[in-house]
Structures are given as structure tokens and as C-alpha cells.
Scaffold this motif. Structure first.
Motif, short mmCIF file in Angstrom:
data_model
loop_
_atom_site.label_atom_id
_atom_site.label_comp_id
_atom_site.label_asym_id
_atom_site.label_seq_id
_atom_site.Cartn_x
_atom_site.Cartn_y
_atom_site.Cartn_z
N LEU A 3 0.83 -1.19 0.00
CA LEU A 3 0.00 0.00 0.00
C LEU A 3 0.87 1.24 0.00
O LEU A 3 1.72 1.42 0.87
N LEU A 4 0.65 2.10 -0.99
CA LEU A 4 1.36 3.37 -1.04
C LEU A 4 0.54 4.49 -0.42
O LEU A 4 1.09 5.39 0.20
N GLY A 5 -0.77 4.43 -0.60
CA GLY A 5 -1.61 5.47 -0.02
C GLY A 5 -3.00 5.47 -0.60
O GLY A 5 -3.36 4.67 -1.46
N TYR A 6 -3.81 6.40 -0.10
CA TYR A 6 -5.18 6.57 -0.53
C TYR A 6 -5.38 8.04 -0.87
O TYR A 6 -5.07 8.91 -0.06
N LEU A 7 -5.86 8.32 -2.07
CA LEU A 7 -6.12 9.69 -2.49
C LEU A 7 -7.60 9.97 -2.32
O LEU A 7 -8.42 9.53 -3.13
N THR A 8 -7.95 10.70 -1.28
CA THR A 8 -9.36 10.95 -0.99
C THR A 8 -10.03 11.82 -2.04
O THR A 8 -11.22 11.68 -2.28
N ARG A 12 -9.17 6.82 -4.72
CA ARG A 12 -8.40 5.72 -5.30
C ARG A 12 -7.33 5.28 -4.31
O ARG A 12 -6.70 6.10 -3.65
N ILE A 13 -7.15 3.96 -4.26
CA ILE A 13 -6.09 3.37 -3.45
C ILE A 13 -4.92 3.06 -4.39
O ILE A 13 -5.13 2.56 -5.49
N LEU A 27 -11.87 3.06 -4.79
CA LEU A 27 -12.36 2.59 -3.50
C LEU A 27 -13.08 3.76 -2.81
O LEU A 27 -12.48 4.50 -2.04
N PRO A 28 -14.39 3.92 -3.11
CA PRO A 28 -15.12 5.02 -2.48
C PRO A 28 -15.17 4.87 -0.96
O PRO A 28 -15.44 3.78 -0.44
N LEU A 29 -14.88 5.93 -0.28
CA LEU A 29 -14.86 5.93 1.18
C LEU A 29 -16.23 5.59 1.76
O LEU A 29 -16.33 4.98 2.82
#
Length: 80
Positions: A3-8, A12-13, A27-29
Motif C-alpha cells: 500500500l502506497l496510499g489513498y487519495l481521498t 483511489r487506493i 475505492l469510495p470511502l
């Protein structure tokens, strides 16, 4: 996969593999929050979070609810 990160901002993951290939998934929150509430058994909270789940993911949520034993709620959520 790492996992690099999540862009809110774009929901997107971002992941990478051992060959340093970068992969991203939507990946919708709203889905994460809804499924977390269901797994915890807090169906009242899940009901309030349902409007945050995009319509195109409602059938996926219905399958999830059915797998958790909530068949009645699955029928209510499903678009089919």
C-alpha cells in the motif's frame, strides 16, 4: 502488493508490487464506512451511511449484505 496510499480527492487506493509496478483501484470511502458499520452490527449507522454509497456500487453492497446474513436489507439496497 504494498500500500502506497489513498487519495481521498479521487477515491483511489494506490498499490505497488515487487517489480515496482503501480496499480490503482477505485475505492469510495462511503463503501468502506458502510461495510465497517455492517460488520460491527450497527445497522442504524449503516442506514444513515447508505446515501454516501454511489448508485453504481449498490448491487455490490447487496451481495456484501447477503454474505453477512442481512438478506432483507440486501433486497432493499439492490437495484436489480
Amino acid at each position: 502488493m504494498y500500500l502506497l496510499g489513498y487519495l481521498t480527492a479521487i477515491e483511489r487506493i494506490i498499490l505497488t508490487d515487487k517489480q515496482m509496478s503501480v496499480i490503482s483501484y477505485t475505492l469510495p470511502l462511503g463503501i468502506v464506512n458502510y461495510q465497517t458499520a455492517v460488520v460491527r452490527g450497527d445497522m442504524e449507522l449503516a442506514k444513515t451511511l447508505l446515501p454516501s454509497v454511489p448508485l453504481e456500487h449498490r448491487n455490490k453492497i447487496a451481495h456484501f449484505l447477503e454474505s453477512q446474513g442481512y438478506k432483507k436489507q440486501a433486497l432493499e439496497v439492490s437495484l436489480d
